[in-house]
Design a protein around this motif. Structure first.
Motif, PDB file in Angstrom:
ATOM      1  N   TYR A 177     -12.641  -2.535  13.122  1.00  0.00           N
ATOM      2  CA  TYR A 177     -13.085  -1.242  12.603  1.00  0.00           C
ATOM      3  C   TYR A 177     -14.540  -0.907  12.923  1.00  0.00           C
ATOM      4  O   TYR A 177     -14.881   0.225  13.143  1.00  0.00           O
TER       5      TYR A 177
ATOM      6  N   TRP B 137     -18.223   2.786   6.086  1.00  0.00           N
ATOM      7  CA  TRP B 137     -18.292   1.893   7.245  1.00  0.00           C
ATOM      8  C   TRP B 137     -18.850   2.661   8.438  1.00  0.00           C
ATOM      9  O   TRP B 137     -18.431   3.798   8.687  1.00  0.00           O
TER      10      TRP B 137
ATOM     11  N   ASN C 119      -7.709  -6.871  14.194  1.00  0.00           N
ATOM     12  CA  ASN C 119      -7.957  -5.688  13.358  1.00  0.00           C
ATOM     13  C   ASN C 119      -9.449  -5.392  13.462  1.00  0.00           C
ATOM     14  O   ASN C 119     -10.270  -6.173  12.972  1.00  0.00           O
TER      15      ASN C 119
ATOM     16  N   GLN D 124       0.799  -1.223   0.000  1.00  0.00           N
ATOM     17  CA  GLN D 124       0.000   0.000   0.000  1.00  0.00           C
ATOM     18  C   GLN D 124       0.834   1.277   0.000  1.00  0.00           C
ATOM     19  O   GLN D 124       0.338   2.335  -0.361  1.00  0.00           O
TER      20      GLN D 124
ATOM     21  N   GLU E  20      -4.905  -3.172  14.019  1.00  0.00           N
ATOM     22  CA  GLU E  20      -5.399  -2.121  13.106  1.00  0.00           C
ATOM     23  C   GLU E  20      -6.688  -1.549  13.656  1.00  0.00           C
ATOM     24  O   GLU E  20      -7.541  -2.291  14.135  1.00  0.00           O
TER      25      GLU E  20
ATOM     26  N   ASN F  30      -1.962 -11.438   7.825  1.00  0.00           N
ATOM     27  CA  ASN F  30      -2.923 -10.373   8.080  1.00  0.00           C
ATOM     28  C   ASN F  30      -4.291 -10.721   7.497  1.00  0.00           C
ATOM     29  O   ASN F  30      -4.398 -11.004   6.295  1.00  0.00           O
ATOM     30  N   GLU F  31      -5.302 -10.689   8.322  1.00  0.00           N
ATOM     31  CA  GLU F  31      -6.694 -10.808   7.895  1.00  0.00           C
ATOM     32  C   GLU F  31      -6.960 -11.914   6.878  1.00  0.00           C
ATOM     33  O   GLU F  31      -7.317 -11.634   5.729  1.00  0.00           O
TER      34      GLU F  31
ATOM     35  N   TRP G  43      -4.378   2.369  12.285  1.00  0.00           N
ATOM     36  CA  TRP G  43      -4.334   2.268  10.817  1.00  0.00           C
ATOM     37  C   TRP G  43      -4.803   3.603  10.269  1.00  0.00           C
ATOM     38  O   TRP G  43      -5.979   3.910  10.411  1.00  0.00           O
TER      39      TRP G  43
ATOM     40  N   PHE H 222      -7.055   6.883   4.962  1.00  0.00           N
ATOM     41  CA  PHE H 222      -7.048   6.399   6.347  1.00  0.00           C
ATOM     42  C   PHE H 222      -5.892   6.983   7.168  1.00  0.00           C
ATOM     43  O   PHE H 222      -5.765   6.694   8.342  1.00  0.00           O
TER      44      PHE H 222
ATOM     45  N   HIS I 161       0.834  -9.551   4.059  1.00  0.00           N
ATOM     46  CA  HIS I 161      -0.302  -8.637   4.015  1.00  0.00           C
ATOM     47  C   HIS I 161      -0.777  -8.582   2.558  1.00  0.00           C
ATOM     48  O   HIS I 161      -0.726  -7.541   1.910  1.00  0.00           O
ATOM     49  N   TRP I 162      -1.099  -9.760   2.020  1.00  0.00           N
ATOM     50  CA  TRP I 162      -1.832  -9.922   0.757  1.00  0.00           C
ATOM     51  C   TRP I 162      -1.032  -9.818  -0.526  1.00  0.00           C
ATOM     52  O   TRP I 162      -1.599  -9.902  -1.611  1.00  0.00           O
TER      53      TRP I 162
ATOM     54  N   GLU J 169      -5.613   2.135  -1.169  1.00  0.00           N
ATOM     55  CA  GLU J 169      -6.588   1.411  -0.346  1.00  0.00           C
ATOM     56  C   GLU J 169      -7.286   0.330  -1.191  1.00  0.00           C
ATOM     57  O   GLU J 169      -8.492   0.368  -1.413  1.00  0.00           O
ATOM     58  N   TRP J 170      -6.496  -0.588  -1.706  1.00  0.00           N
ATOM     59  CA  TRP J 170      -6.992  -1.771  -2.424  1.00  0.00           C
ATOM     60  C   TRP J 170      -8.054  -1.415  -3.463  1.00  0.00           C
ATOM     61  O   TRP J 170      -7.819  -0.554  -4.290  1.00  0.00           O
TER      62      TRP J 170
HETATM   63  C1  GCO Z   1      -7.636  -4.291   5.777  1.00  0.00           C
HETATM   64  C2  GCO Z   1      -6.172  -4.207   5.631  1.00  0.00           C
HETATM   65  C3  GCO Z   1      -5.658  -2.827   5.404  1.00  0.00           C
HETATM   66  C4  GCO Z   1      -6.666  -1.798   4.978  1.00  0.00           C
HETATM   67  C5  GCO Z   1      -7.398  -1.202   6.157  1.00  0.00           C
HETATM   68  C6  GCO Z   1      -8.479  -0.226   5.766  1.00  0.00           C
HETATM   69  O1  GCO Z   1      -8.125  -4.374   6.878  1.00  0.00           O
HETATM   70  O2  GCO Z   1      -8.339  -4.263   4.771  1.00  0.00           O
HETATM   71  O3  GCO Z   1      -5.481  -4.820   6.624  1.00  0.00           O
HETATM   72  O4  GCO Z   1      -4.718  -3.069   4.433  1.00  0.00           O
HETATM   73  O5  GCO Z   1      -6.076  -0.788   4.267  1.00  0.00           O
HETATM   74  O6  GCO Z   1      -8.006  -2.185   6.907  1.00  0.00           O
HETATM   75  O7  GCO Z   1      -9.404  -0.842   4.922  1.00  0.00           O
END
Ligand code: GCO
Length: 469
Positions: free
Chosen positions: A302, A331, A300, A16, A357, A161-162, A404, A420, A117-118, A411-412
């Motif tokens: 949110y 969100w 993580n 990222q 996060e 991660n996630e 985060w 963020f 992380h992906w 941001e993907w």
């Molecule tokens: C995720 C990832 C992060 C994101 C963040 C905000 O949770 O998707 O770990 O890379 O950028 O969470 O969406």
């Protein structure tokens, strides 16, 4: 109050923020392929430059230091280190990451390194990706290379991660790279291999580490929040939080399928029954591999959704009220999730917790006075971190908080739309401008949370008018 040695940090991920360089020797990852051409899935944007952190990290760590940040959760890129995902190591990447880590430490920042992380190597995706049984060994090899090259400098590691996100979004719904929609059988196989890869990496990190290290895992989920504090609503929310669903498009969006095997050594019985027709062979050896002792768990977190006990005793969703607060990617803002998410996870798994996060995307811009005013983010953070403190005050073992994120970044699937960061990035000039929330967070860190509203309820009292007249 938080413990005296509470870890205050920020989090990021390599893809990222880093960007690329023609001389970097980095291999292609699935996100590069996904964002090629019209990059329809990412608003036409890619991460070839993003924050250009790979050329600017000295400046970035100096700014972190200035903002009082003491810890940094970052990831290293698998295909940057192993361009083919296995085999030959790219020494240029080793040199860069070692220099980055040394630079962090020179600025008084403790590194927390995430392995994955992906950024999945395209070369491995081409030979079956996470469905290929050899992937467990390949990920273990990668962990060995990381341990051999960085563990003299780094003490804290996270494996993955996630998993919920990259399994679900990448292979079930297909909105993240590599953008596939696979069958349930294939995605359950992927999930199982991911968990085995976590176990293998934990073993390899410890085996090849050059000093005693600590290892954790960083899953995520949306938290089921009790609608009231009644015992019945709390029980209903707890039940929903750890339950599984076969009806949802995205079966992977859950807590227990990804955390029970790692932290308790078994898949949830409800899921073994519900998903039985899709499951790969799961052996006793697999479960032993997955269930490695961990030093802590990451969470993580949110947002969430409200649950109450319905009239028939079954949990029931409670709709949000019109006009609820939300972030700029839609969100909901609901600080209770940090309290309940931590409480439920700690009760079930019993490991020390790091919030790996948490943060808010806002419609930030540089104001006419040259500053970035983001009161919504400061308010969000004050509410969320106060809710976290409440959990700590009630005895949950919470070790740290990684906001985060530091820099606005790629941001993907939202491209550069979701900001963020606590530091604004102008993606044309790459100039960094700390937002007001960054200075506020500096005070939080310096006071170990004493300036949070939970510790200063009086700050919220309405000022007495006569004093102003
Ligand atoms: C995720 C990832 C992060 C994101 C963040 C905000 O949770 O998707 O770990 O890379 O950028 O969470 O969406």
């Amino acid at each position: 109050m938080f413990r005296d040695d509470f870890v205050w940090g920020v989090a990021s991920s390599s893809y990222q923020i880093e960007g690329t360089d023609p001389k970097d020797g980095r291999g292609i990852c699935v996100w590069d392929t996904f964002t090629e051409g019209d990059a329809a899935g990412t608003r036409g944007q890619n991460a070839q430059v993003t924050c250009d952190h790979m050329h600017r990290y000295k400046e970035d760590f100096a700014l972190m230091k200035e903002l009082g940040i003491k810890a940094y959760r970052f990831s290293v890129s698998w295909p940057r280190i192993l361009p083919q995902g296995r085999g030959e190591v790219n020494m240029e990447a080793i040199r860069m990451y070692r220099d980055m880590i040394c630079e962090m430490k020179k600025n008084g920042i403790t590194p927390y390194l995430t392995l994955f992380h992906w950024e999945f190597p395209q070369a491995l995706e081409d030979i079956g990706g996470w469905t290929n049984p050899d992937i467990v060994e390949y990920f273990g090899e990668y962990a060995r290379v990381v341990a051999e090259n960085f563990s003299d400098l780094v003490e804290y590691f996270f494996t993955i991660n996630e998993p919920q996100c990259f399994v679900g979004l990448a292979y079930v719904t297909g909105v993240h790279a590599p953008g596939k929609k696979l069958s349930k059988k294939e995605t359950f196989l992927i999930a199982h291999n991911v968990l085995k890869a976590h176990g293998k990496a934990t073993i390899m990190l410890r085996k090849y580490a050059k000093q005693p290290i600590q290892v954790g895992y960083a899953p995520t989920c949306t938290v089921a929040i009790p609608a009231t504090n009644s015992e019945a609503d709390i029980e209903a929310a707890r039940k929903v939080y750890f339950s599984l669903s076969d009806t949802a498009d995205n079966w992977a969006w859950n807590v227990s399928w990804f955390s029970d095997p790692v932290l308790l050594g078994e898949y949830p019985a409800e899921g073994l029954e519900l998903f039985k027709e899709y499951l790969p062979e799961i052996t006793k050896e697999d479960m032993e591999l997955i269930h490695q002792p961990l030093d802590f768990m990451g969470q993580n977190i949110y947002n969430g959704y409200y649950i109450k006990a319905g009239a028939n005793g079954e949990p029931e969703g409670v709709p949000m009220k019109d006009g609820y607060a939300e972030n700029s990617v839609g969100w909901p803002v609901m600080e209770e999730c940090l309290y309940w998410g931590v409480k439920f996870a700690y009760e079930r798994y019993g490991l020390p917790i790091f919030i790996t996060e948490n943060g808010m995307a806002c419609h930030d811009r540089v104001a006419v006075d040259g500053k970035v005013h983001d009161p919504n983010r400061t308010d969000f953070l004050d509410r969320y971190i106060s809710a976290l403190q409440q959990a700590a005050d009630e005895g949950m073992d919470i070790r740290g908080y990684f906001l985060w994120t530091f820099l606005d970044n790629f941001e993907w699937d939202h491209g550069y739309h979701g900001r963020f960061g606590i530091v604004y990035v102008d993606f044309e000039t790459l100039e960094r401008t700390p937002k007001d929330s960054a200075y506020w967070y500096k005070e939080v860190i310096a006071s170990n949370g004493a300036n949070l509203h939970i510790n200063n309820r009086k700050l919220r009292e309405i000022p007495v008018l006569s004093k102003c007249l």
